[in-house]
Scaffold this motif. Structure first.
Motif, PDB file in Angstrom:
ATOM      1  N   SER A  77     -22.247   3.207 -20.627  1.00 13.76           N
ATOM      2  CA  SER A  77     -22.901   1.979 -20.187  1.00 13.76           C
ATOM      3  C   SER A  77     -24.416   1.992 -20.280  1.00 13.76           C
ATOM      4  O   SER A  77     -25.030   0.931 -20.415  1.00 13.76           O
ATOM      5  CB  SER A  77     -22.507   1.683 -18.734  1.00 13.76           C
ATOM      6  OG  SER A  77     -21.124   1.452 -18.618  1.00 13.76           O
ATOM      7  N   GLU A 137     -22.471   8.367 -16.931  1.00 10.80           N
ATOM      8  CA  GLU A 137     -21.943   7.062 -17.329  1.00 10.80           C
ATOM      9  C   GLU A 137     -22.533   6.652 -18.689  1.00 10.80           C
ATOM     10  O   GLU A 137     -23.049   5.539 -18.848  1.00 10.80           O
ATOM     11  CB  GLU A 137     -22.283   6.003 -16.267  1.00 10.80           C
ATOM     12  CG  GLU A 137     -21.419   4.759 -16.375  1.00 10.80           C
ATOM     13  CD  GLU A 137     -21.962   3.590 -15.541  1.00 10.80           C
ATOM     14  OE1 GLU A 137     -21.165   2.693 -15.254  1.00 10.80           O
ATOM     15  OE2 GLU A 137     -23.159   3.558 -15.212  1.00 10.80           O
ATOM     16  N   THR A 142     -24.983  -1.187 -16.866  1.00 10.76           N
ATOM     17  CA  THR A 142     -24.823  -0.782 -15.468  1.00 10.76           C
ATOM     18  C   THR A 142     -25.969  -1.365 -14.662  1.00 10.76           C
ATOM     19  O   THR A 142     -27.015  -1.728 -15.207  1.00 10.76           O
ATOM     20  CB  THR A 142     -24.789   0.756 -15.355  1.00 10.76           C
ATOM     21  OG1 THR A 142     -24.257   1.130 -14.080  1.00 10.76           O
ATOM     22  CG2 THR A 142     -26.165   1.374 -15.522  1.00 10.76           C
ATOM     23  N   SER A 187     -24.612   2.121  -6.543  1.00 10.98           N
ATOM     24  CA  SER A 187     -24.569   2.317  -7.988  1.00 10.98           C
ATOM     25  C   SER A 187     -23.125   2.465  -8.436  1.00 10.98           C
ATOM     26  O   SER A 187     -22.207   2.567  -7.616  1.00 10.98           O
ATOM     27  CB  SER A 187     -25.377   3.557  -8.409  1.00 10.98           C
ATOM     28  OG  SER A 187     -24.597   4.737  -8.315  1.00 10.98           O
ATOM     29  N   ALA A 188     -22.929   2.528  -9.757  1.00 12.93           N
ATOM     30  CA  ALA A 188     -21.582   2.576 -10.323  1.00 12.93           C
ATOM     31  C   ALA A 188     -20.959   3.957 -10.310  1.00 12.93           C
ATOM     32  O   ALA A 188     -19.813   4.115 -10.736  1.00 12.93           O
ATOM     33  CB  ALA A 188     -21.604   2.038 -11.755  1.00 12.93           C
TER      34      ALA A 188
END
Length: 575
Positions: free
Chosen positions: A88, A85, A387, A51-52
């Motif tokens: 996103s 996040e 994302t 994942s980001a």
């Protein structure tokens, strides 16, 4: 003049060959299946998540350690990304998910895309002179569709998870309540959008504590979002779409000039749809159906490319061939696609290998086809505020989820008392037919706004299943999602590792504008020169989606997870 005449002849050939793919009754002829069926009983015995953000990846493993499966972990990852996040994705946005359920060897798609409120009025998105009003389309409550993420996660947990929703949401609730240190990208996003955030008191209170953006090293808390997730953990989707949260959302939207109603929220449902599945070089690609445009475009491109030996080409001719396939798929994307609950689309045609045969015949071996020869109209640069994460668990369940609030920090509008940052997905409709949205994509009446309708998306979470190797691949990136995922699939089939796939340099063509966006370092000087001689305009572009990939080698039962090196805070991890 010579090329114009040749282009018309080729276009006529395209149309005639495409129509020849159909029998007398008008139905498309089926293509023979060539892909090896996915492994039915094999289990990796360990899990991979990419994942980001490392906090989200760790949240997924925390839930797996509690006895959850890939789908429980996906709930944990998505809800944690909502907290850490928000630029996103998040609770006020939506997602699309492609699932492979190991037991029964089934593929499923979940559509948790946002939906237009019933009172939507296209005139709200126009200036007095009839041009698009970018402010109402991108900022404030009029830009927001009814969120789908809470309903989608509740559905995912109920139908496919093993744990109570409260267990899977626990990491996000804890992080929102206790706080975390924002990464550089979130800090930069808040700084960039400060003036817009200051327009609404609740947005300023959440993102500008003390009247200024947070700085590196500070602990940032979001108690309102923690409380909203707690209500969802307790009551399921009803904790968001009914009761106190729903009332606060509607009150806040109305106070700022929006048009949501309690009925809009109560009527929202996440939907299961049949994923698009195609065969390519012995692999089965499972990808997103409408209202995503991504899976259709990827399938159309791969159907065109199956007629070429890409491995035998030099780089310039390989790129030329792939770009020409991209060009044709994006032309069809603009003309035909929309919400399947509202629009009848010629999917049998677009997905037919015989239609692809006709498109392939219009591609010249050494010359670009100007998009003006494949009718349609203007666009501009794409963006990338979405994302994606990929998961394979120890039992072989696979999930790819692409989640978004659309543009950077969505609408920048937070509903007071909820911590919910609303999306600005209304811009993904063709608010003004044949005028580009913020990502430069055109649309026809098929993607015109209507109450209860879902806007077209480029999100393309994909699963690739083969005899020897499988993978979960996806990326953010606005309109470039489609081409980035396509390139990731091609690199995987060529044998690359997860780390190589996420690091590969990228390029993109979306029909209009008629340029090839190129990441620095993607082509050597000779390749660039050859492509320019063929008639291509190459444009250097910064900012590409943060791809996250998990691969599974069936030969040694090894998982490999990688997060895009363009995002240092991301984490691909195997345990």
């Amino acid at each position: 003049m010579k090329f114009q005449m040749h282009g018309r002849v080729l276009l006529l050939s395209l149309l005639l060959t495409g129509s020849a793919a159909y029998g007398a009754d008008g139905t498309p002829k089926a293509a023979p299946a060539t892909a090896t069926p996915p492994p039915a009983a094999q289990r990796p015995g360990h899990a991979g998540i990419a994942s980001a953000n490392f906090l989200a990846t760790d949240a997924g493993f925390e839930v797996l350690a509690k006895g959850g499966n890939a789908f429980d972990a996906a709930v944990a990852v998505a809800s944690t990304l909502s907290v850490v996040e928000p630029e996103s994705s998040g609770i006020g946005g939506g997602f699309m998910a492609t699932l492979h359920i190991a037991k029964g060897n089934r593929n499923v798609f979940i559509d948790a895309r946002e939906m237009a409120p019933m009172a939507v009025n296209p005139k709200d998105y126009l200036n007095p002179d009839g041009t698009p009003n970018r402010d109402t389309a991108l900022k404030g409550p009029l830009s927001a569709g009814i969120p789908g993420e809470p309903a989608g996660l509740a559905l995912l947990a109920k139908r496919y998870g093993r744990l109570p929703l409260s267990e899977s949401l626990a990491p996000a609730i804890r992080i929102a309540r206790d706080g975390f240190k924002p990464d550089p990208r979130l800090l930069a996003s808040i700084r960039d959008e400060q003036k817009n955030l200051e327009r609404w008191p609740a947005s300023a209170a959440k993102f500008l504590p003390g009247g200024k953006p947070p700085v590196a090293g500070e602990t940032w808390r979001d108690p309102d979002q923690a409380r909203t997730w707690e209500l969802i953990a307790e009551k399921g989707a009803a904790g968001f779409y009914r009761g106190e949260v729903a009332q606060k959302l509607v009150d806040a939207v109305h106070a700022a000039g929006g048009n949501w109603t309690l009925q809009d929220l109560a009527n929202y449902r996440a939907k299961e749809r049949t994923p698009i599945t195609i065969d390519y070089r012995g692999y089965q690609i499972v990808t997103a159906p409408p209202p995503s445009s991504g899976g259709v475009a990827i399938a159309e491109i791969l159907n065109i490319l199956r007629g070429y030996d890409l491995a035998a080409m030099d780089q310039a001719h390989r790129v030329h061939t792939i770009v020409e396939a991209m060009r044709r798929a994006f032309r069809d994307h603009n003309d035909y696609l929309g919400d399947p609950d509202f629009v009848k689309m010629p999917l049998d045609m677009l997905l037919s290998p015989y239609y692809a045969d006709g498109l392939r015949q219009s591609i010249l071996p050494d010359q670009a086809t100007p998009s003006s020869m494949l009718p349609h109209g203007p666009a501009h640069d794409p963006g990338m505020h979405t994302t994606h994460f990929s998961i394979i668990d120890k039992d072989g369940n696979m999930v790819g989820i692409t989640s978004t609030v659309n543009y950077i920090l969505g609408s920048t509008f937070v509903a007071r008392g909820t911590g919910v940052l609303l999306n600005d997905e209304m811009d993904d409709f063709a608010l003004v037919p044949d005028k580009p949205n913020v990502y430069g994509l055109l649309g026809s009446k098929a993607n015109a706004p209507a109450g209860g309708k879902r806007m077209l998306s480029s999100m393309s979470p994909s699963i690739v299943i083969g005899k020897d190797r499988s993978a979960v691949i996806g990326s953010p990136g606005g309109s470039t999602i489609i081409t980035q995922v396509l390139e990731g699939i091609l690199h995987f089939i060529d044998g690359q590792s997860a780390q190589q796939i996420v690091a590969d340099k990228r390029y993109h063509h979306q029909f209009l504008p008629d340029v090839v966006d190129v990441e620095d370092g993607a082509f050597d000087a000779a390749t660039s020169a050859t492509l320019q001689k063929m008639g291509y305009t190459l444009k250097s572009r910064e900012g590409w989606g943060f791809m996250n990939v998990v691969t599974w080698d069936h030969r040694d039962n090894k998982l490999d997870a990688a997060s895009d090196p363009r995002r240092p805070s991301g984490l691909g991890k195997v345990e």
